[in-house]
Design a protein around this motif. Sequence first.
Motif, mmCIF file in Angstrom:
data_model
loop_
_atom_site.group_PDB
_atom_site.id
_atom_site.type_symbol
_atom_site.label_atom_id
_atom_site.label_comp_id
_atom_site.label_asym_id
_atom_site.label_seq_id
_atom_site.Cartn_x
_atom_site.Cartn_y
_atom_site.Cartn_z
ATOM 1 N N TYR A 66 -16.709 19.214 16.985
ATOM 2 C CA TYR A 66 -17.374 18.757 15.767
ATOM 3 C C TYR A 66 -17.789 17.303 15.984
ATOM 4 O O TYR A 66 -17.139 16.572 16.747
ATOM 5 C CB TYR A 66 -16.433 18.853 14.570
ATOM 6 N N ALA A 67 -18.864 16.905 15.333
ATOM 7 C CA ALA A 67 -19.394 15.562 15.584
ATOM 8 C C ALA A 67 -19.744 14.883 14.266
ATOM 9 O O ALA A 67 -20.235 15.527 13.332
ATOM 10 C CB ALA A 67 -20.630 15.657 16.466
ATOM 11 N N MET A 68 -19.468 13.588 14.189
ATOM 12 C CA MET A 68 -19.717 12.840 12.959
ATOM 13 C C MET A 68 -20.280 11.457 13.266
ATOM 14 O O MET A 68 -19.855 10.810 14.223
ATOM 15 C CB MET A 68 -18.400 12.658 12.181
ATOM 16 N N LEU A 69 -21.229 11.046 12.455
ATOM 17 C CA LEU A 69 -21.696 9.656 12.487
ATOM 18 C C LEU A 69 -20.970 8.910 11.374
ATOM 19 O O LEU A 69 -20.646 9.497 10.335
ATOM 20 C CB LEU A 69 -23.206 9.578 12.233
ATOM 21 N N SER A 70 -20.741 7.627 11.561
ATOM 22 C CA SER A 70 -20.163 6.831 10.480
ATOM 23 C C SER A 70 -20.520 5.370 10.684
ATOM 24 O O SER A 70 -21.092 4.997 11.709
ATOM 25 C CB SER A 70 -18.643 7.002 10.415
ATOM 26 N N ARG A 71 -20.157 4.579 9.692
ATOM 27 C CA ARG A 71 -20.467 3.147 9.762
ATOM 28 C C ARG A 71 -19.240 2.324 9.383
ATOM 29 O O ARG A 71 -18.955 2.120 8.200
ATOM 30 C CB ARG A 71 -21.620 2.834 8.805
ATOM 31 N N PRO A 72 -18.461 1.897 10.374
ATOM 32 C CA PRO A 72 -17.311 1.041 10.080
ATOM 33 C C PRO A 72 -17.732 -0.148 9.201
ATOM 34 O O PRO A 72 -18.840 -0.664 9.356
ATOM 35 C CB PRO A 72 -16.861 0.573 11.466
ATOM 36 N N SER A 73 -16.842 -0.541 8.268
ATOM 37 C CA SER A 73 -17.244 -1.531 7.265
ATOM 38 C C SER A 73 -16.092 -2.482 6.954
ATOM 39 O O SER A 73 -15.141 -2.593 7.729
ATOM 40 C CB SER A 73 -17.689 -0.792 6.002
ATOM 41 N N ASP A 74 -16.164 -3.143 5.796
ATOM 42 C CA ASP A 74 -15.033 -3.940 5.325
ATOM 43 C C ASP A 74 -14.638 -3.416 3.941
ATOM 44 O O ASP A 74 -15.080 -2.354 3.536
ATOM 45 C CB ASP A 74 -15.370 -5.439 5.345
ATOM 46 N N ARG A 75 -13.802 -4.182 3.207
ATOM 47 C CA ARG A 75 -13.358 -3.684 1.887
ATOM 48 C C ARG A 75 -14.389 -3.933 0.805
ATOM 49 O O ARG A 75 -14.269 -3.423 -0.295
ATOM 50 C CB ARG A 75 -12.090 -4.430 1.456
ATOM 51 N N GLY A 76 -15.352 -4.807 1.125
ATOM 52 C CA GLY A 76 -16.279 -5.241 0.073
ATOM 53 C C GLY A 76 -17.671 -4.704 0.286
ATOM 54 O O GLY A 76 -17.856 -3.518 0.575
ATOM 55 N N HIS A 77 -18.640 -5.584 0.196
ATOM 56 C CA HIS A 77 -20.020 -5.120 0.278
ATOM 57 C C HIS A 77 -20.610 -5.283 1.676
ATOM 58 O O HIS A 77 -21.813 -5.212 1.869
ATOM 59 C CB HIS A 77 -20.869 -5.769 -0.811
ATOM 60 N N THR A 78 -19.767 -5.513 2.638
ATOM 61 C CA THR A 78 -20.046 -5.414 4.083
ATOM 62 C C THR A 78 -21.381 -6.002 4.548
ATOM 63 O O THR A 78 -22.409 -5.309 4.546
ATOM 64 C CB THR A 78 -19.944 -3.943 4.561
ATOM 65 N N PRO A 79 -21.363 -7.239 4.986
ATOM 66 C CA PRO A 79 -22.615 -7.870 5.444
ATOM 67 C C PRO A 79 -22.956 -7.545 6.901
ATOM 68 O O PRO A 79 -23.591 -8.351 7.582
ATOM 69 C CB PRO A 79 -22.309 -9.361 5.278
ATOM 70 N N PHE A 80 -22.480 -6.396 7.390
ATOM 71 C CA PHE A 80 -22.771 -5.993 8.777
ATOM 72 C C PHE A 80 -22.722 -4.478 8.813
ATOM 73 O O PHE A 80 -22.279 -3.843 7.848
ATOM 74 C CB PHE A 80 -21.717 -6.560 9.752
ATOM 75 N N GLY A 81 -23.081 -3.868 9.917
ATOM 76 C CA GLY A 81 -22.890 -2.420 9.996
ATOM 77 C C GLY A 81 -23.718 -1.764 11.079
ATOM 78 O O GLY A 81 -24.948 -1.807 11.070
ATOM 79 N N ASP A 82 -23.009 -1.147 12.038
ATOM 80 C CA ASP A 82 -23.624 -0.364 13.107
ATOM 81 C C ASP A 82 -23.238 1.099 12.888
ATOM 82 O O ASP A 82 -22.209 1.395 12.295
ATOM 83 C CB ASP A 82 -23.067 -0.775 14.479
ATOM 84 N N ILE A 83 -24.027 1.999 13.446
ATOM 85 C CA ILE A 83 -23.692 3.427 13.358
ATOM 86 C C ILE A 83 -22.953 3.845 14.634
ATOM 87 O O ILE A 83 -23.372 3.498 15.743
ATOM 88 C CB ILE A 83 -24.973 4.276 13.176
ATOM 89 N N PHE A 84 -21.847 4.581 14.458
ATOM 90 C CA PHE A 84 -21.073 5.114 15.581
ATOM 91 C C PHE A 84 -21.013 6.636 15.504
ATOM 92 O O PHE A 84 -21.235 7.230 14.443
ATOM 93 C CB PHE A 84 -19.651 4.535 15.585
ATOM 94 N N TYR A 85 -20.666 7.239 16.635
ATOM 95 C CA TYR A 85 -20.572 8.692 16.772
ATOM 96 C C TYR A 85 -19.139 9.020 17.182
ATOM 97 O O TYR A 85 -18.556 8.314 18.013
ATOM 98 C CB TYR A 85 -21.558 9.125 17.861
ATOM 99 N N SER A 86 -18.542 10.078 16.601
ATOM 100 C CA SER A 86 -17.171 10.482 16.956
ATOM 101 C C SER A 86 -17.092 11.995 17.067
ATOM 102 O O SER A 86 -17.869 12.706 16.423
ATOM 103 C CB SER A 86 -16.185 10.036 15.872
ATOM 104 N N GLU A 87 -16.127 12.474 17.845
ATOM 105 C CA GLU A 87 -15.952 13.917 18.030
ATOM 106 C C GLU A 87 -14.549 14.367 17.627
ATOM 107 O O GLU A 87 -13.603 13.575 17.651
ATOM 108 C CB GLU A 87 -16.194 14.281 19.499
ATOM 109 N N SER A 88 -14.451 15.661 17.265
ATOM 110 C CA SER A 88 -13.158 16.202 16.846
ATOM 111 C C SER A 88 -13.058 17.675 17.243
ATOM 112 O O SER A 88 -14.024 18.428 17.096
ATOM 113 C CB SER A 88 -13.026 16.079 15.328
#
Length: 322
Positions: A163-185
């Motif tokens: 299984y494969a998922m994209l996501s965007r690691p962030s912070d607790r707030g309104h996140t002034p940054f953000g890259d897209i990552f790919y993960s498998e399960s």
Amino acid sequence: MAEPVMGNIPWEERPKGSTELVWRSARNPILTCSAVPGTRSVFNSAVAPFGDGFAGVFRCDNSAWMMNLHRGFSPDGVRWTLDPQPITWICEDEEIARLEYRYDPRVVWMDDRYHITWCNGYHGPTIGVGYTFDFARFHQRENAFLPYNRNGVLFPRKIRGSYAMLSRPSDRGHTPFGDIFYSESPDLVHWGRHRFVMAPAPGWQSTKVGPGPAPLETDEGWLLLYHGVITQCNGFVYSMGAALLDRDEPWKVLSRTRSTLLTPREDYERSGDTPNVVFPCGLLHEGPTGRLAIYYGAADTVIGLAFAHLAEILDFVKRDGA
Ligand code: BMA
């Protein structure tokens, strides 16, 4: 359950004289808080073919500004009836089932059921994962990742046997940054083999980027609609672009748009709880015609619907590609 067949995809022809690749429904906003009593906004929501029509999972913020998910049904993808009660999740672990907040769902059909992901509050935002066969009973799995993460989006089939998922690691707030990552399960519970996909780029996507609806498989690769954010004097502005990802190794970006495909323009996109937001979470694709119907949250307040032709979008992603 058998794979649902797309019925009458919602559709309006491109307005006469328009050259837009993505055009808005003349009926926008198609859904507002009047759909659910006690709700002050309905936005960032996902839909799928279901039975003779469509079903969806909707983000509804109530009068206490608490964020939760409601199910909804529609005969035509435009007129929706939402359950006034939030979804209750069947979950083996009370700790995981505990409601902090739930928002920005995505829905995708895979194998024999509808899979749902969302931003799930667990000591900060992380990715909730669940499924339903029938939009009657909903099951919740373990959170996919440690906090802080948002915009977990499943691919509609296994890749390299996982299984494969994209996501965007962030912070607790309104996140002034953000890259897209790919993960498998192997099992939709344990996630690893993380790969970097893409970072912000100049202009409308210079602050952060995040995946939108589930990627759509095409002969040329996975078409990913995504949101990009620029920071202006008065805050973030959210627009939509598209990327083409390699079919076998989707962390490899073949091309992505330099320009926006949809950017706040209409009053309901420019004015609301968070001004200047278009945030795509839902996508319907009609195979034989290549018609696309895109559902997006507008200004964190209402839902808009937009249309496009798949072939034109693919052509543009390559032509305008960076
Ligand atoms: C993101 C999420 C989305 C929202 C967007 C714009 O961080 O909270 O739900 O639409 O910000 O406010």
